[in-house]
Design a protein around this motif. Sequence first.
Motif, PDB file in Angstrom:
ATOM      1  N   SER A   1       4.651-109.058  59.710  1.00 15.27           N
ATOM      2  CA  SER A   1       4.524-108.986  58.254  1.00 15.27           C
ATOM      3  C   SER A   1       4.919-107.606  57.739  1.00 15.27           C
ATOM      4  CB  SER A   1       3.084-109.296  57.849  1.00 15.27           C
ATOM      5  OG  SER A   1       2.878-108.988  56.491  1.00 15.27           O
TER       6      SER A   1
ATOM      7  N   SER B   1       3.562-106.123  55.375  1.00 15.24           N
ATOM      8  CA  SER B   1       2.404-105.532  54.708  1.00 15.24           C
ATOM      9  C   SER B   1       2.372-104.022  54.920  1.00 15.24           C
ATOM     10  CB  SER B   1       1.113-106.148  55.273  1.00 15.24           C
ATOM     11  OG  SER B   1      -0.005-105.370  54.910  1.00 15.24           O
TER      12      SER B   1
ATOM     13  N   ASN C   1      -0.613-102.870  58.272  1.00 12.34           N
ATOM     14  CA  ASN C   1      -0.517-103.895  59.317  1.00 12.34           C
ATOM     15  C   ASN C   1      -1.120-103.334  60.601  1.00 12.34           C
ATOM     16  OD1 ASN C   1       0.319-105.680  61.370  1.00 12.34           O
ATOM     17  ND2 ASN C   1       2.095-106.330  60.159  1.00 12.34           N
TER      18      ASN C   1
ATOM     19  N   LYS D   1      -8.771-113.405  57.032  1.00 14.21           N
ATOM     20  CA  LYS D   1      -8.063-114.139  55.977  1.00 14.21           C
ATOM     21  C   LYS D   1      -8.393-113.548  54.609  1.00 14.21           C
ATOM     22  CE  LYS D   1      -7.748-118.543  58.456  1.00 14.21           C
ATOM     23  NZ  LYS D   1      -8.217-119.964  58.526  1.00 14.21           N
TER      24      LYS D   1
ATOM     25  N   GLN E   1      -6.466-110.332  54.041  1.00 11.93           N
ATOM     26  CA  GLN E   1      -5.069-110.548  53.679  1.00 11.93           C
ATOM     27  C   GLN E   1      -4.956-111.028  52.235  1.00 11.93           C
ATOM     28  OE1 GLN E   1      -2.763-112.620  56.599  1.00 11.93           O
ATOM     29  NE2 GLN E   1      -0.905-111.743  55.752  1.00 11.93           N
TER      30      GLN E   1
ATOM     31  N   ASN F   1      -3.755-107.694  51.209  1.00 12.15           N
ATOM     32  CA  ASN F   1      -2.557-107.855  52.044  1.00 12.15           C
ATOM     33  C   ASN F   1      -2.640-106.995  53.315  1.00 12.15           C
ATOM     34  OD1 ASN F   1      -0.073-108.953  52.749  1.00 12.15           O
ATOM     35  ND2 ASN F   1       1.105-107.382  51.684  1.00 12.15           N
TER      36      ASN F   1
ATOM     37  N   VAL G   1      -3.054-106.909  57.275  1.00 12.09           N
ATOM     38  CA  VAL G   1      -2.821-107.810  58.400  1.00 12.09           C
ATOM     39  C   VAL G   1      -3.666-107.358  59.583  1.00 12.09           C
ATOM     40  CG1 VAL G   1      -1.118-108.744  60.006  1.00 12.09           C
ATOM     41  CG2 VAL G   1      -0.484-108.309  57.618  1.00 12.09           C
TER      42      VAL G   1
END
Length: 453
Positions: free
Chosen positions: A3, A5, A8, A391, A394, A398, A400
């Motif tokens: 990702s 992001s 991350n 979850k 994220q 955002n 990860v």
Amino acid sequence: MDSASPINFFKGHPSFRLLPNKEITKATEQLLLGENRDYDDDPLNRHPLTYGSNEGALWVRTAITEFVNEKAFKFDRDDKARSKPEYLNLTSGASYGVLNILLQATLPHTGVTKQAFIVSPTYFLINDCFIDAGFGGKLTAIDEKGEESIDLELLEAKLKHFESIDPNPVNENGKELSIIKNPIDISHLKKVYKYVIYVIPTYSNPSGKTYNLETRCKLIELARKYDMLIITDDVYDLLNYSINNDPDKFELPTPIKRFVHIDRETNNDESSYGNTVSNASFSKIIAPGLRFGYHESINKLLATQLSAGGANVSGGTPSQLTSMIVGTLLTNGDAEKILRNLIQTYCERADAMYNAMIKYLPKGTEIRKTEGGYFNWMKLTESYNALEVGKLAQDMYNIVLADGSNFEVIGDKRNLAQSYFRLSTSFLESEQIVEGIKLLGDVCQVYATQNNL
């Protein structure tokens, strides 16, 4: 994992600014700009841009062993643990290295190799290598135990169980081995092991744990007793954060001995193939895009077998050019400088992460200070569900995260998704790490409110 992001924690590779572009350019020029090299026509080395020898260039293997013996482990000249070039087979990195070992030294399809064991939690992509090699439905998880060991009692109980199912070992003339005979060359059979176990023994991925000397010796004893091959991913052990930062007194920290060193020291049978393979890589200590690593066994027997598979015989060593670039970095001293910079940077990030976790994460969260390698393995209290928290992180910011579900052994899971996260220190800068942990603490507060904790 891939990702884009800005925060991350999943990525397990160096920040782009840490990649040694200048050093690799310099080494490549040193290697290729000359009209000729004195080894271009030597069958044990060959030109950098032609097919290599099966085992890989002798001068590169020599450079690796000199680095391992003198710079890393600092073995005495008469130490039996010392590496030699003939004990090495060069590879295209640790992942391909594992698959090659499984293809060349195990045979699960006919039951000659009965079972594979993987220490849990494990590197999240290693399952695929075992399944590709025919171990689907034949994977057993062996738990880590405390901070420095694995559950050896569980392992031996499982070994006894599989022995009881078929107690008669397949002898070397058994028909089950006939499928790996080349009918044109049947001068000798490959060494095929009855069992195989995969471990990351130093700064393990994901837990960051290092197994002590007693554990290593006992596991080797079990391997000899049950004809088991121990595959060790020795990719993090040189990333030891206890480095001396004084440039006038700098030397690499000395890691604990690898399994292959101990096996070599304690095996006096010259005909033995040993029970260990060190599967090492330069991805973590120079740059992953080089795709270069090596196998090391206790002597030349297993190393030669691993170099003699069909793909190697057809095209020679799989990383002829990049192996020589790394060899040049080792001989000109830049590899050590690159490694030092990585260690210093990761150490600073690990300290920042640890301090932020203490400050921002919920009370009762189990955290440990990262002492080397890439990862911090944290455990939330039972009130939280890591999969749900991840979850929510994220969705809200955002961020990860890699929850524990990613590090299970397929077919023998431990419900790691309930509580665990693996946080990488290799990719994000210290400021991003602190910000990410602070936001994760906010997410945990929101989760607690939503679930009346």
